[in-house]
Motif scaffolding. Structure first.
Motif, PDB file in Angstrom:
ATOM      1  N   PRO A 102      25.231  12.327  59.056  1.00 52.79           N
ATOM      2  CA  PRO A 102      25.006  10.900  59.268  1.00 52.79           C
ATOM      3  C   PRO A 102      23.527  10.550  59.108  1.00 52.79           C
ATOM      4  O   PRO A 102      22.650  11.345  59.443  1.00 52.79           O
ATOM      5  N   VAL A 103      23.272   9.352  58.578  1.00 52.37           N
ATOM      6  CA  VAL A 103      21.887   8.904  58.392  1.00 52.37           C
ATOM      7  C   VAL A 103      21.554   7.973  59.555  1.00 52.37           C
ATOM      8  O   VAL A 103      22.177   6.925  59.720  1.00 52.37           O
ATOM      9  N   VAL A 104      20.570   8.373  60.368  1.00 51.76           N
ATOM     10  CA  VAL A 104      20.215   7.526  61.518  1.00 51.76           C
ATOM     11  C   VAL A 104      18.993   6.662  61.215  1.00 51.76           C
ATOM     12  O   VAL A 104      18.575   5.850  62.035  1.00 51.76           O
ATOM     13  N   GLY A 105      18.420   6.828  60.038  1.00 58.30           N
ATOM     14  CA  GLY A 105      17.267   6.041  59.616  1.00 58.30           C
ATOM     15  C   GLY A 105      16.512   6.827  58.561  1.00 58.30           C
ATOM     16  O   GLY A 105      16.953   7.910  58.130  1.00 58.30           O
ATOM     17  N   ALA A 106      15.373   6.281  58.124  1.00 66.55           N
ATOM     18  CA  ALA A 106      14.600   6.966  57.087  1.00 66.55           C
ATOM     19  C   ALA A 106      13.147   6.525  57.158  1.00 66.55           C
ATOM     20  O   ALA A 106      12.850   5.417  57.603  1.00 66.55           O
ATOM     21  N   ALA A 107      12.256   7.423  56.706  1.00 67.15           N
ATOM     22  CA  ALA A 107      10.831   7.077  56.570  1.00 67.15           C
ATOM     23  C   ALA A 107      10.569   6.845  55.086  1.00 67.15           C
ATOM     24  O   ALA A 107      10.903   7.704  54.254  1.00 67.15           O
ATOM     25  N   LEU A 108       9.996   5.696  54.773  1.00 71.55           N
ATOM     26  CA  LEU A 108       9.777   5.346  53.361  1.00 71.55           C
ATOM     27  C   LEU A 108       8.290   5.222  53.074  1.00 71.55           C
ATOM     28  O   LEU A 108       7.590   4.423  53.698  1.00 71.55           O
ATOM     29  N   GLN A 109       7.810   5.998  52.117  1.00 71.03           N
ATOM     30  CA  GLN A 109       6.458   5.772  51.589  1.00 71.03           C
ATOM     31  C   GLN A 109       6.618   5.120  50.214  1.00 71.03           C
ATOM     32  O   GLN A 109       6.998   5.778  49.231  1.00 71.03           O
ATOM     33  N   ARG A 110       6.325   3.835  50.144  1.00 72.51           N
ATOM     34  CA  ARG A 110       6.548   3.100  48.893  1.00 72.51           C
ATOM     35  C   ARG A 110       5.604   3.550  47.781  1.00 72.51           C
ATOM     36  O   ARG A 110       5.941   3.466  46.605  1.00 72.51           O
ATOM     37  N   ARG A 111       4.386   4.022  48.129  1.00 75.48           N
ATOM     38  CA  ARG A 111       3.460   4.475  47.084  1.00 75.48           C
ATOM     39  C   ARG A 111       3.815   5.863  46.571  1.00 75.48           C
ATOM     40  O   ARG A 111       3.200   6.354  45.617  1.00 75.48           O
ATOM     41  N   GLY A 112       4.759   6.540  47.216  1.00 80.34           N
ATOM     42  CA  GLY A 112       5.201   7.846  46.723  1.00 80.34           C
ATOM     43  C   GLY A 112       6.007   7.671  45.445  1.00 80.34           C
ATOM     44  O   GLY A 112       6.419   6.566  45.092  1.00 80.34           O
ATOM     45  N   GLY A 113       6.266   8.775  44.757  1.00 86.90           N
ATOM     46  CA  GLY A 113       7.061   8.667  43.526  1.00 86.90           C
ATOM     47  C   GLY A 113       7.105   9.963  42.764  1.00 86.90           C
ATOM     48  O   GLY A 113       7.184  11.049  43.354  1.00 86.90           O
TER      49      GLY A 113
END
Ligand code: FAD
Ligand code: PYC
Length: 405
Positions: free
Chosen positions: A157-168
């Protein structure tokens, strides 16, 4: 179809080695080539040879899954990895070579309370260091990456996520080729199929040059940038390194139309995925559990990773995989690199990037060039010493390494 590929411009020369150079770099991966490029561009040192036992970019640089991010925990890491992210931004223009850097966002999935707490700690620490990172709810994570399964009945199950928008991501081969062409244009010799077999030292212990399969090559300074092969090379100078070398595997699917808009990583279930510009899904695993120099690994590791990918992205359950491979990653006890002078005068080492050095390529080359040219570290790599494993001033990034070891 390849028969029509004619008249390609030569990108770099393949010169005979000179008797001696000011600097010899051992290893023509991204980090070694970037070091040579910045030595020439920023420090005016052009009498350089970059030696590789195989073809340039044929090590981990050409084998990695190209994930770029700077969401590490400690101040020293934020400085080093974000230095690289800033350089990625203008790299194609700087090298006049399209490295296909694409800041499409890197999302790290949390599957349990522990993941959530760790990621939130990273988000706060990153923001204090001026590094972007934000917490997403499961619905926001799905909106960012529609193929993601966020059903509460999911096995992971996914309880949330950390997003770095400048990553790629960036195109790994292009990074090696771009640095190679730009370094060669400034006079650097790139010598492939030239394995280093020994490091010669003078009576007072300083470096004199390297023994190679193409004969002795003299050097005032030698920089070892050999990733998973660092340990045997440094042994040639009598130094024992705090490193273990493990296989790390990856694989790609058949190409499909654009379906996956970002990079998703799940450390807990040992899987990460993105889609290349050719359309292939690029998928990677955790390290194999045993040490090895074989550049291959166990099939059970890939099976486990694919099972996890299919649980998290059921849309891919009938995709065909085209090929898999392994690289040898050099892992330090604190999962942070070593970018430093050594106790041997004239010998420098850039290693220990383990599973995560591609993202750092421009920043690593930039500060390592400074270290070699000035014989002292740049302030960004001052903490990345060999001595820290004796003094205990570790930079413990085991969680941010994000790949299971
Ligand atoms: P390399 O590219 O390995 O270059 C070292 C060179 O040294 C090689 O070309 C080798 O031939 C040469 N060499 C070795 N011994 C000798 C010798 N005796 N004489 C002469 N030459 C020698 N990092 C990320 O940031 N993001 C990712 O998504 C990611 N995914 C990965 C996935 C896989 C499957 C693997 C294997 C690694 C991954 N990494 C990732 C890690 C990353 O690839 C490495 O940290 C990085 O590419 C190291 O670059 P390098 O230039 O130091 O080493
Ligand atoms: O360091 O981000 C990373 C990474 C992803 C896959 C392998 N390493």
């Amino acid at each position: 179809a390849l028969r029509s590929h004619k008249g390609w411009e030569k990108q770099w020369d393949s010169p005979e080695p000179r008797a001696a150079y000011d600097v010899v770099i051992v290893g023509a991966g991204g980090h070694g080539l970037a070091t040579a490029y910045y030595l020439a561009k920023e420090h005016g040192v052009t009498n350089i040879a970059v030696l590789d036992k195989g073809w340039l970019g044929g090590g981990n640089t050409g084998r990695n899954t190209t994930i770029i991010r700077s969401n590490y925990l400690y101040d020293e890491s934020a400085a080093l990895y974000d230095h690289a992210v800033k350089l990625w931004d203008g790299l194609s223009q700087d090298l006049n070579y399209n490295v296909m850097y694409s800041a499409r966002g890197v999302m790290m999935l949390a599957h349990n309370v522990h993941d959530e707490q760790v990621f939130k700690r990273h988000i706060h620490a990153n923001r204090l260091n001026g590094v972007d990172n934000e917490w997403l709810s499961p619905a926001e994570a799905k909106a960012y990456c529609p193929p993601l399964n966020i059903a509460s009945s999911a096995r992971y199950p996914v309880v949330g996520a950390a997003l770095q928008r400048r990553g790629g991501t960036a195109r790994h081969d292009a990074v090696a080729w771009g640095y190679a062409r730009a370094a060669a244009a400034r006079g650097v010799h790139i010598i492939q199929n030239c394995a280093v077999t020994g490091i010669r030292r003078s009576a007072d212990g300083a470096v004199e040059g390297v023994e190679t399969t193409r004969g002795f090559i003299g050097a005032k300074k030698v920089g070892v940038v050999a990733a998973g092969n660092t340990t045997p090379i440094m042994e040639m100078a009598g130094l024992r390194m705090p490193l273990e070398s493990f296989p790390l595997q990856a694989l790609v699917s058949e190409p499909v139309k654009p379906v996956f808009p970002c990079v998703v990583m799940s450390n807990t279930v040992h899987a990460y995925i993105s889609q290349s510009d050719k359309g292939e899904l690029v998928i990677g695993a955790g390290t194999d559990q045993y040490t090895s120099y074989s550049q291959t690994g166990g099939l059970h590791i890939l099976s486990h990773t694919l099972e996890a990918i299919c649980e998290m992205f059921p849309i891919f359950s009938r995709m065909k995989m085209m090929r898999s491979w392994g690289g040898i990653v050099d892992v330090t006890p604190d999962r942070s690199p070593i970018l430093a002078k050594t106790p041997v005068r004239g010998l420098y080492v850039n290693c220990g990037w383990g599973t995560g050095g591609f993202k750092a390529t421009p920043g690593s080359g930039h500060v390592f060039a400074h270290t070699i040219a000035r014989d002292e570290p740049h302030k960004i790599n001052a903490a990345y010493t060999l001595e820290r494993f004796r003094t205990g001033r570790l930079i413990d990034e085991a969680a941010a390494a994000a790949v299971a070891h």
